[in-house]
Design a protein around this motif. Structure first.
Motif, mmCIF file in Angstrom:
data_model
loop_
_atom_site.group_PDB
_atom_site.id
_atom_site.type_symbol
_atom_site.label_atom_id
_atom_site.label_comp_id
_atom_site.label_asym_id
_atom_site.label_seq_id
_atom_site.Cartn_x
_atom_site.Cartn_y
_atom_site.Cartn_z
ATOM 1 N N GLY A 152 0.854 -1.183 0.000
ATOM 2 C CA GLY A 152 0.000 0.000 0.000
ATOM 3 C C GLY A 152 0.887 1.228 0.000
ATOM 4 O O GLY A 152 2.101 1.122 -0.167
ATOM 5 N N GLU A 163 -2.816 9.049 5.305
ATOM 6 C CA GLU A 163 -3.435 8.047 4.412
ATOM 7 C C GLU A 163 -3.410 8.533 2.959
ATOM 8 O O GLU A 163 -4.432 8.539 2.255
ATOM 9 C CB GLU A 163 -4.859 7.738 4.866
ATOM 10 C CG GLU A 163 -4.937 6.974 6.177
ATOM 11 C CD GLU A 163 -4.594 5.487 6.028
ATOM 12 O OE1 GLU A 163 -4.449 5.012 4.886
ATOM 13 O OE2 GLU A 163 -4.454 4.819 7.066
ATOM 14 N N HIS A 177 -4.959 6.863 -0.339
ATOM 15 C CA HIS A 177 -6.361 6.949 -0.745
ATOM 16 C C HIS A 177 -6.766 8.346 -1.195
ATOM 17 O O HIS A 177 -7.959 8.627 -1.354
ATOM 18 C CB HIS A 177 -7.261 6.376 0.349
ATOM 19 C CG HIS A 177 -6.958 4.925 0.573
ATOM 20 N ND1 HIS A 177 -7.336 3.951 -0.322
ATOM 21 C CD2 HIS A 177 -6.201 4.298 1.514
ATOM 22 C CE1 HIS A 177 -6.859 2.781 0.085
ATOM 23 N NE2 HIS A 177 -6.168 2.960 1.190
ATOM 24 N N CYS A 198 -10.667 0.970 -6.219
ATOM 25 C CA CYS A 198 -9.731 0.721 -5.118
ATOM 26 C C CYS A 198 -10.415 -0.184 -4.097
ATOM 27 O O CYS A 198 -11.646 -0.176 -3.971
ATOM 28 C CB CYS A 198 -9.335 2.054 -4.479
ATOM 29 S SG CYS A 198 -8.176 1.886 -3.085
ATOM 30 N N CYS A 244 -10.655 0.255 -1.111
ATOM 31 C CA CYS A 244 -11.339 1.066 -0.089
ATOM 32 C C CYS A 244 -12.778 1.367 -0.487
ATOM 33 O O CYS A 244 -13.536 1.904 0.317
ATOM 34 C CB CYS A 244 -10.575 2.361 0.181
ATOM 35 S SG CYS A 244 -10.841 3.675 -1.034
ATOM 36 N N ASN A 274 -13.554 3.376 -3.056
ATOM 37 C CA ASN A 274 -13.529 4.574 -3.888
ATOM 38 C C ASN A 274 -12.886 4.240 -5.244
ATOM 39 O O ASN A 274 -12.504 3.095 -5.489
ATOM 40 C CB ASN A 274 -12.745 5.665 -3.152
ATOM 41 C CG ASN A 274 -13.275 7.063 -3.482
ATOM 42 O OD1 ASN A 274 -13.863 7.292 -4.529
ATOM 43 N ND2 ASN A 274 -13.058 7.977 -2.566
ATOM 44 N N CYS A 306 -7.856 6.070 -6.494
ATOM 45 C CA CYS A 306 -6.921 6.352 -5.396
ATOM 46 C C CYS A 306 -5.473 6.145 -5.865
ATOM 47 O O CYS A 306 -5.184 5.252 -6.667
ATOM 48 C CB CYS A 306 -7.172 5.405 -4.222
ATOM 49 S SG CYS A 306 -8.788 5.628 -3.453
ATOM 50 N N GLU A 339 -3.051 4.644 -4.484
ATOM 51 C CA GLU A 339 -2.609 3.264 -4.257
ATOM 52 C C GLU A 339 -2.932 2.340 -5.429
ATOM 53 O O GLU A 339 -2.221 1.364 -5.681
ATOM 54 C CB GLU A 339 -3.319 2.767 -2.995
ATOM 55 C CG GLU A 339 -2.564 1.755 -2.220
ATOM 56 C CD GLU A 339 -3.118 1.586 -0.801
ATOM 57 O OE1 GLU A 339 -2.770 2.386 0.087
ATOM 58 O OE2 GLU A 339 -3.909 0.659 -0.593
ATOM 59 N N THR A 340 -4.030 2.661 -6.135
ATOM 60 C CA THR A 340 -4.502 1.836 -7.240
ATOM 61 C C THR A 340 -3.569 1.899 -8.448
ATOM 62 O O THR A 340 -3.601 1.044 -9.328
ATOM 63 C CB THR A 340 -5.915 2.310 -7.635
ATOM 64 O OG1 THR A 340 -6.687 2.406 -6.441
ATOM 65 C CG2 THR A 340 -6.585 1.376 -8.581
ATOM 66 N N LEU A 383 -7.456 12.975 4.535
ATOM 67 C CA LEU A 383 -6.631 11.766 4.461
ATOM 68 C C LEU A 383 -5.198 12.059 4.881
ATOM 69 O O LEU A 383 -4.567 11.260 5.574
ATOM 70 C CB LEU A 383 -6.676 11.190 3.041
ATOM 71 C CG LEU A 383 -8.031 10.586 2.664
ATOM 72 C CD1 LEU A 383 -8.149 10.413 1.151
ATOM 73 C CD2 LEU A 383 -8.239 9.250 3.379
#
Lengths: 313, 313
Positions: free
Chosen positions: A142, A163, A166, A176, A178, A180, A183, A185-186, B251
């Protein structure tokens, strides 16, 4: 004096016995012993406590009994009470980790968020030493950040700061975990870089690719970016999304430095150089903060746990 | 004791004479006298110093000579040295504002960034009182934020924190004056809401519209959103972009509250209610911080300047 340091936030657990105080000039980078244990997926809390007790026994056997312990844990952490509030991958809720560990070990225990603890170690011993306020960004399975303000980690009002994984960088983009879409991270975690390349290159995960590799990893994608069009595209998109999120962080917080950690930081200049250029392109009316890679690598959180522990003495 | 408070960040300059200390329970919300002067576009620094000297003379005439002054200024501000580093709309560079004002007035002077000074006033006297760490977001001609951490304003490493107006919320989107594309400010500032409606509704600026209004303002667009499809679209896009930036801020920083100020905050529930709903939609794995509107309105920065001044005594 000796302290026990544990980092249970990765794919396996790491522990070390460290001379205290674990600060610069006091041998803070020395390690008396270190071990790695697999994470106990069925009873993660029991596994952590067993590992800590094992390290305490080892310290005693070495004739250097541990006087305190620090435990770096993932997810949402209430550092004041030492509660493991939530971690999706370890499936726990409101575990009184500090209390349980003190009961088991009979010594004072400090509990910290794994990424913030890693950031603390970079501030005290690593790439952020003498840097003033900075942001540590861990890019691995992540993506999360630690805000180092005034020499300490800033957890936010409820322990949810950093965070960044995200933050939506591509509105309406890819799904994602999460819930959503779009993001960071995706697109830019090591796991997503591998997954996106595999999907786009039509390489079934776990199967041989035309050039013989199995289970493509992010570092493979980066290595191929010079010659493989799909790899170049996936890596470039990851860099763009990372630059977008660092630009947003810079505009909001005005840090003096970014320290990049986690598995992806092993790419070194292949990550830093294009990312520096893309960050500068996005900050047109102000200078971009410099970027550096972690000096402590995947041991940052263990070092940070040792610092937390030694500060109890 | 009396202090002089100036806010020179708006379309005109505001000043007040305030009893010190300007803190709660000490009459901090009392004002002995207040004035507004037009900004001097040809000699903004001279205009500020003349205004401050005029207020000092007024205080003396009232038999309550001023003992300190606070000046809230826009743009990039080095608060430690009191230097006005840069402000696009006032066309200055590295003006030693604190030094010049102390020379002119013969009393101690504090200089603060206008939005951060407004945020400080909300923290001490306004909607952020007793709130813990929060973010004050001023939405007017532009959009900027003040981070209130540990009871004080956090300027960042180089005085550039809080530039949320230039966070990219629509990659590749509309051109922003900063040279980038898709910045929050381009969709959601009061000026942009008016400009986008005017362009989409083909209402030439400064000309009469079908229902008789001249020079459409953001509040007109909001008022029409229930009946006019173009207004509804422009307002909805502004709310989406604001929610995107508040989600990113949440976030990263995990604040306990957002206080919304600036001209757009006058919309009250028409802003707060849809924005709360859209922010919650974007934060799927954590609670959204509550939103509140400014309690000090367009006087927040003047109150903050009085607080800065009274803290010198």
């Amino acid at each position: 004096m000796t302290v026990i340091a544990l980092d249970v936030g990765g794919t396996s657990m790491k522990a070390a016995l460290v001379p205290a105080p674990a600060e610069p000039g006091a041998g803070g980078e020395d390690v008396l012993a270190s071990e790695s244990w697999p994470t106990d997926r069925t009873d993660p809390v029991g596994g952590i406590l067993d590992f800590a007790a094992h390290m305490a026994a080892r310290a005693k056997a070495l004739g250097r009994p541990a006087r305190a312990a620090g435990i770096a844990i993932p997810g949402i952490v209430d550092e004041a009470s030492g509660t493991a509030v939530h971690a999706a991958n370890l499936n726990w809720r409101d575990v009184p980790m500090l209390h349980l560990a003190e009961e088991r070990l009979g010594i004072p225990v400090a509990v910290g968020h794994d990424v913030r603890t890693g950031g603390l170690a970079e501030a005290v011993l690593g790439a952020g030493r003498d840097a003033g306020d900075f942001v540590f960004v861990a890019i691995g399975t992540g993506i999360a950040a630690a805000l180092i303000l005034g020499g300490g980690t800033y957890p936010g009002v409820s322990g949810w700061s950093g965070e960044v994984g995200h933050i939506v960088v591509r509105p309406g983009g890819e799904d994602c975990a999460c819930g959503n879409r779009g993001c960071l991270e995706t697109y830019a975690s090591a796991a997503s870089i591998a997954r996106r390349y595999t999907a786009l290159a039509a390489v079934p995960a776990g199967h041989s690719t035309p050039n013989g590799s199995v289970n493509v990893r992010a570092e493979d994608v980066i290595a191929r970016a010079g010659t493989d069009e799909t790899a170049a595209r996936v890596w470039s998109e990851a860099l763009d999304c990372l630059a977008d999120s660092l630009a947003a962080t810079t505009l909001l917080l005005d840090p003096g430095l970014f320290v990049l950690g986690g598995g992806l930081a092993q790419a070194g200049p292949a990550l830093l150089e294009p990312l520096e250029a893309r960050l500068a392109e996005r900050l047109l009316f102000r200078p971009a903060p410099p970027l550096a890679v972690t000096r402590l690598g995947d041991r940052a959180a263990v070092h940070g746990a040792a610092i937390l522990a030694s500060r109890l003495l």
